[in-house]
Structures are given as C-alpha cells and as structure tokens.
Scaffold this motif. Structure first.
Motif, PDB file in Angstrom:
ATOM      1  N   LEU A  33       0.865  -1.177   0.000  1.00  0.00           N
ATOM      2  CA  LEU A  33       0.000   0.000   0.000  1.00  0.00           C
ATOM      3  C   LEU A  33       0.895   1.218   0.000  1.00  0.00           C
ATOM      4  CD1 LEU A  33      -2.888  -0.759   2.540  1.00  0.00           C
ATOM      5  CD2 LEU A  33      -2.944  -0.907   0.050  1.00  0.00           C
ATOM      6  N   ILE A  34       0.405   2.279  -0.603  1.00  0.00           N
ATOM      7  CA  ILE A  34       1.112   3.552  -0.600  1.00  0.00           C
ATOM      8  C   ILE A  34       0.161   4.606  -0.043  1.00  0.00           C
ATOM      9  CG2 ILE A  34       2.563   2.915  -2.562  1.00  0.00           C
ATOM     10  CD1 ILE A  34       0.752   4.649  -4.351  1.00  0.00           C
ATOM     11  N   THR A  35       0.716   5.715   0.381  1.00  0.00           N
ATOM     12  CA  THR A  35      -0.150   6.797   0.852  1.00  0.00           C
ATOM     13  C   THR A  35      -0.449   7.738  -0.303  1.00  0.00           C
ATOM     14  OG1 THR A  35       1.780   8.058   1.595  1.00  0.00           O
ATOM     15  CG2 THR A  35       0.630   6.716   3.263  1.00  0.00           C
ATOM     16  N   SER A  36      -1.649   8.300  -0.271  1.00  0.00           N
ATOM     17  CA  SER A  36      -1.993   9.306  -1.280  1.00  0.00           C
ATOM     18  C   SER A  36      -1.217  10.579  -0.962  1.00  0.00           C
ATOM     19  CB  SER A  36      -3.495   9.573  -1.287  1.00  0.00           C
ATOM     20  OG  SER A  36      -3.882  10.232  -0.116  1.00  0.00           O
ATOM     21  N   PRO A  96       9.948   8.206  -9.922  1.00  0.00           N
ATOM     22  CA  PRO A  96       9.412   9.566 -10.063  1.00  0.00           C
ATOM     23  C   PRO A  96       8.769  10.177  -8.810  1.00  0.00           C
ATOM     24  CG  PRO A  96       8.933   8.301 -12.024  1.00  0.00           C
ATOM     25  CD  PRO A  96       9.549   7.340 -11.039  1.00  0.00           C
ATOM     26  N   GLU A  97       7.993   9.419  -8.033  1.00  0.00           N
ATOM     27  CA  GLU A  97       7.295  10.025  -6.901  1.00  0.00           C
ATOM     28  C   GLU A  97       7.917   9.670  -5.545  1.00  0.00           C
ATOM     29  OE1 GLU A  97       3.010   9.826  -7.122  1.00  0.00           O
ATOM     30  OE2 GLU A  97       3.048  10.156  -9.290  1.00  0.00           O
ATOM     31  N   LYS A  98       9.182   9.256  -5.569  1.00  0.00           N
ATOM     32  CA  LYS A  98       9.879   8.935  -4.315  1.00  0.00           C
ATOM     33  C   LYS A  98       9.883  10.165  -3.411  1.00  0.00           C
ATOM     34  CE  LYS A  98      14.167   7.244  -2.348  1.00  0.00           C
ATOM     35  NZ  LYS A  98      13.632   6.135  -1.586  1.00  0.00           N
ATOM     36  N   GLY A  99       9.586   9.957  -2.163  1.00  0.00           N
ATOM     37  CA  GLY A  99       9.584  11.052  -1.198  1.00  0.00           C
ATOM     38  C   GLY A  99       8.238  11.729  -1.039  1.00  0.00           C
ATOM     39  N   SER A 100       7.330  11.520  -1.978  1.00  0.00           N
ATOM     40  CA  SER A 100       6.014  12.155  -1.843  1.00  0.00           C
ATOM     41  C   SER A 100       4.962  11.184  -1.309  1.00  0.00           C
ATOM     42  CB  SER A 100       5.555  12.750  -3.182  1.00  0.00           C
ATOM     43  OG  SER A 100       5.400  11.743  -4.147  1.00  0.00           O
ATOM     44  N   ARG A 101       5.361   9.931  -1.116  1.00  0.00           N
ATOM     45  CA  ARG A 101       4.446   8.907  -0.603  1.00  0.00           C
ATOM     46  C   ARG A 101       5.204   7.998   0.350  1.00  0.00           C
ATOM     47  NH1 ARG A 101       0.015   8.493  -4.078  1.00  0.00           N
ATOM     48  NH2 ARG A 101       0.295   9.432  -6.114  1.00  0.00           N
ATOM     49  N   ARG A 102       4.458   7.363   1.240  1.00  0.00           N
ATOM     50  CA  ARG A 102       5.017   6.331   2.111  1.00  0.00           C
ATOM     51  C   ARG A 102       4.596   4.976   1.550  1.00  0.00           C
ATOM     52  NH1 ARG A 102       2.243   6.645   6.790  1.00  0.00           N
ATOM     53  NH2 ARG A 102       1.858   4.462   7.206  1.00  0.00           N
TER      54      ARG A 102
END
Length: 172
Positions: free
Chosen positions: A41-44, A120-126
C-alpha cells in the motif's frame, strides 16, 4: 411536484457525463523466508490515506500497462502485471477545484520482482508492505477491501494447489 422532480432526475441522468475510469495495480510479492504473500500500500499525496497505485488512461497503452506504469511511478516497483482485471471499485475523487468525481477503478494484479531506489514520486508517498488482511483493514473503500481479500483467497488456493501437484518431468 413529485412528477416534476422525477422528470428532472431522469433528464440529469441522460445528460450526465460518462463515468471516469482509472487503472490500478494490486502489487504483491512473496516473503523470502516464509513464501507467504504480502501486498503493497502507498499513501496518497493529498490525504495521506492508504491506497493502491492508480492513474488515468494513457494514449497507446492498454489498461494493465497503465496500472504497471503507475506502480512504477508511484511506488518504484516492477514486475509482471496480469492483463486480466480482478475487479473494480468506486471512489469519489476530490479535484483541486473542490468538485468530487465518481471514479471506477479497474484493478490488475502485479507480482513484484524488483523495487527501485529512485523513482518519479519517491519522497512524496510512504510505502508499506503488509499482509492482505492488514491491507484490507487499512483502505477506506469497502469494495477495494473485498477485492483484496478475494484476491488473497484465490492466491492462497493457487499456492495450495501448486504444493499438492507433483512436479512433472520433461519426459512425462
């Protein structure tokens, strides 16, 4: 007044825009020591709640390819995506202007073989790996919960069947 309200409702339905569709990846892998499956799971980015990677259709890409692409961009995972959807769920997407859109999300399973350190979205989601049961308890959409648990059941049944079937020899 009821007749007028009923007619207005029918007219609104006739002119309603088609439902929006997104494509998602249910990312899973097998633990090295126990071989038990777990899912990602990832965070929005906006609310921080747990979701699965998903995105809008892309030109010249099949729906399952879009799901795999979103898994890479949002979570940095690569693997083998099934071209067959395991189902769909609905959610209300809040747009930047405050409007809510009803979105149907078609879900494709993706078995993960590799995780990138940079994406690409590393750091913007957990990102968090967890059991399917934990994942089902952490998502907000009831129909996504059901999809997760149903997929787990099918996956475990397949694993059990594979363990019971003796391997076939090449001669045989």
């Amino acid at each position: 007044m009821n007749l007028i309200d009923s007619l207005l409702s029918e007219v609104r339905l006739m002119f309603r825009r088609p439902e929006r569709v997104q494509f998602a990846a249910l990312c899973y892998r097998f633990r090295k020591k126990s071989a038990m499956p777990e899912m990602l799971l990832i965070t929005s980015r906006d609310t921080g709640r747990f979701v699965i990677p998903k995105g809008w259709p892309m030109e010249n890409r099949c729906s399952h390819e879009v799901a795999a692409r979103e898994a890479w961009e949002e979570a940095g995972v690569k693997g083998e995506v099934s071209p067959d959807s395991i189902g769909a769920y609905h959610y209300d997407k809040r747009m930047s202007n405050g409007l809510k859109l009803s979105v149907m999300v078609k879900v494709y399973p993706l078995v993960v073989f590799d995780m990138a350190k940079r994406f690409p979205e590393k750091g913007s989601r957990r990102l968090e790996w967890m059991s399917f049961t934990e994942a089902a308890g952490n998502v907000a959409e009831p129909s996504l919960r059901t999809l997760i648990l149903d997929f787990q059941t099918k996956l475990l049944e397949t694993m059990k069947a594979d363990q019971q079937d003796p391997p076939r020899s090449a001669a045989g």
